[in-house]
Design an enzyme around this catalytic site. Structure first.
Site, short mmCIF file in Angstrom:
data_model
loop_
_atom_site.label_atom_id
_atom_site.label_comp_id
_atom_site.label_asym_id
_atom_site.label_seq_id
_atom_site.Cartn_x
_atom_site.Cartn_y
_atom_site.Cartn_z
N CYS A 196 -100.88 -15.65 91.85
CA CYS A 196 -99.88 -14.53 91.60
C CYS A 196 -99.22 -14.61 92.92
O CYS A 196 -99.93 -14.50 94.22
CB CYS A 196 -100.62 -13.15 91.52
SG CYS A 196 -99.44 -11.75 91.55
N GLY A 222 -98.07 -8.61 84.32
CA GLY A 222 -99.54 -9.13 83.91
C GLY A 222 -100.21 -8.53 82.66
O GLY A 222 -101.08 -9.21 82.23
N THR A 240 -97.27 -15.36 86.26
CA THR A 240 -97.32 -14.79 85.14
C THR A 240 -96.13 -15.00 84.09
O THR A 240 -96.38 -15.49 83.04
CB THR A 240 -97.38 -13.08 85.10
OG1 THR A 240 -98.39 -12.68 86.03
CG2 THR A 240 -97.79 -12.42 83.79
N CYS A 276 -93.01 -16.34 89.64
CA CYS A 276 -93.93 -15.27 89.33
C CYS A 276 -94.84 -16.22 88.41
O CYS A 276 -94.33 -16.96 87.38
CB CYS A 276 -93.22 -14.41 88.59
SG CYS A 276 -94.22 -13.16 87.40
N SER A 289 -91.40 -10.31 89.24
CA SER A 289 -91.65 -9.06 88.64
C SER A 289 -91.52 -8.04 89.63
O SER A 289 -91.58 -6.67 89.35
CB SER A 289 -92.87 -8.80 87.80
OG SER A 289 -93.86 -9.08 88.94
N1 DGL Z 1 -95.82 -11.83 91.01
C1 DGL Z 1 -96.36 -12.18 89.73
C2 DGL Z 1 -97.44 -13.23 89.54
O1 DGL Z 1 -97.13 -14.11 90.12
C3 DGL Z 1 -97.11 -10.79 89.54
C4 DGL Z 1 -97.28 -10.50 88.06
C5 DGL Z 1 -97.39 -9.09 87.61
O2 DGL Z 1 -96.22 -8.33 87.70
O3 DGL Z 1 -98.39 -8.40 87.16
O4 DGL Z 1 -98.01 -13.09 88.40
#
Ligand code: DGL
Length: 263
Positions: free
Chosen positions: A184, A44, A76, A74, A12
């Site tokens: 995350c 998220g 999420t 990611c 993201s």
């Molecule tokens: N790097 C994403 C993850 O591992 C971030 C999530 C987000 O954009 O909220 O969950």
């Protein structure tokens, strides 16, 4: 020829560069293309349907660019969309999940903390993984609200970031955790700050190295590893502020290309 196609990686935003670094360190001759969908961060707080459609969009673009496998850097996107991506696309797709199981195997205090996004903690994939952890272990789940936008702005060391981290660690420390799982891919960039706030007996676990090993295993399994020993092409694309992404790749500035792309 086929083997020298790039690995496609998306997140993201800038956080997945923490995963890219692990992959590049283990597989230094692989060409890579990284998509930072910062325009749509944070994932998220999006609905499952939105996360799925953004994940499909990113995967389609990487495949159009000729990628041989996809790494969803990611948590999420993985926990909400990976089964759909695997159904829809005919290439190996690797995902990243919070390292609950390794922490559960190692904990002495029988209390582990997990810091992740709302989307990850509420996903059915995460719930089933955490449900497999034995009953004698407590998992203290905390949503890292506000952390991803701060990291996306490059505000890693700000007072606001430290204040939020203190707040999120409080219930975990009260519960006597000895492992903190970073669920995350943005959060590894907060490890220096977290270390200052955590007692010495608390270890931090993230999934970066494991996903790099998994990527290597998949390349070997499907005979997709690059045979080249030449300098790889390491391309990064962002649909937002290029300077922020550049900051996260400062140690690689003579090796990588970073460009804006509307996607
Ligand atoms: N790097 C994403 C993850 O591992 C971030 C999530 C987000 O954009 O909220 O969950």
């Amino acid at each position: 020829m086929y083997n020298n196609k790039p690995l496609g990686i998306f997140d993201s935003g800038v956080g997945g560069t923490s995963i890219w670094k692990e992959i590049h360190s283990l597989l230094p001759f692989e060409n890579t293309i990284y998509l930072a969908d910062s325009k749509n961060a944070p994932y998220g707080y999006k609905s499952v349907d939105e996360i799925i459609s953004l994940s499909i969009k990113n995967t389609e673009l990487l495949l159009e660019m000729g990628c041989k496998i996809i790494v969803v850097a990611c948590n999420t996107a993985t926990t909400n969309a990976i089964s759909i991506l695997r159904q829809k696309f005919n290439v190996p797709i690797i995902g990243i999940e919070p390292a609950i199981k390794p922490a559960a195997l190692k904990t002495q205090s029988k209390n582990i903390g997990i810091l992740a996004t709302k989307g990850t903690l509420n996903s059915s994939l995460f719930m089933s993984t955490s449900g497999e952890v034995t009953n004698d272990i407590s998992i203290i789940e905390v949503i890292g609200e506000g952390l991803v936008p701060l990291i996306e702005e490059g505000n890693i060391d700000s007072d606001e970031t430290i204040m939020l981290l203190k707040k999120y660690l409080q219930p975990m420390l009260k519960a006597n955790i000895d492992y903190l799982v970073l669920g995350c891919s943005h959060y590894p960039y907060l490890i220096p700050q977290l270390k200052k706030l955590l007692p010495e007996n608390v270890s931090i676990i993230d999934s970066g190295e494991a996903i790099a090993r998994q990527t290597k295993n998949i390349l070997d399994l499907y005979n997709l590893a690059s045979l080249s020993k030449e300098k790889p092409k390491l391309q990064f694309f962002t649909n937002s502020e290029i300077n922020v992404l550049r900051k996260f790749l400062i140690d690689y500035s003579n090796k990588v290309t970073i460009k804006n792309l509307a996607f």
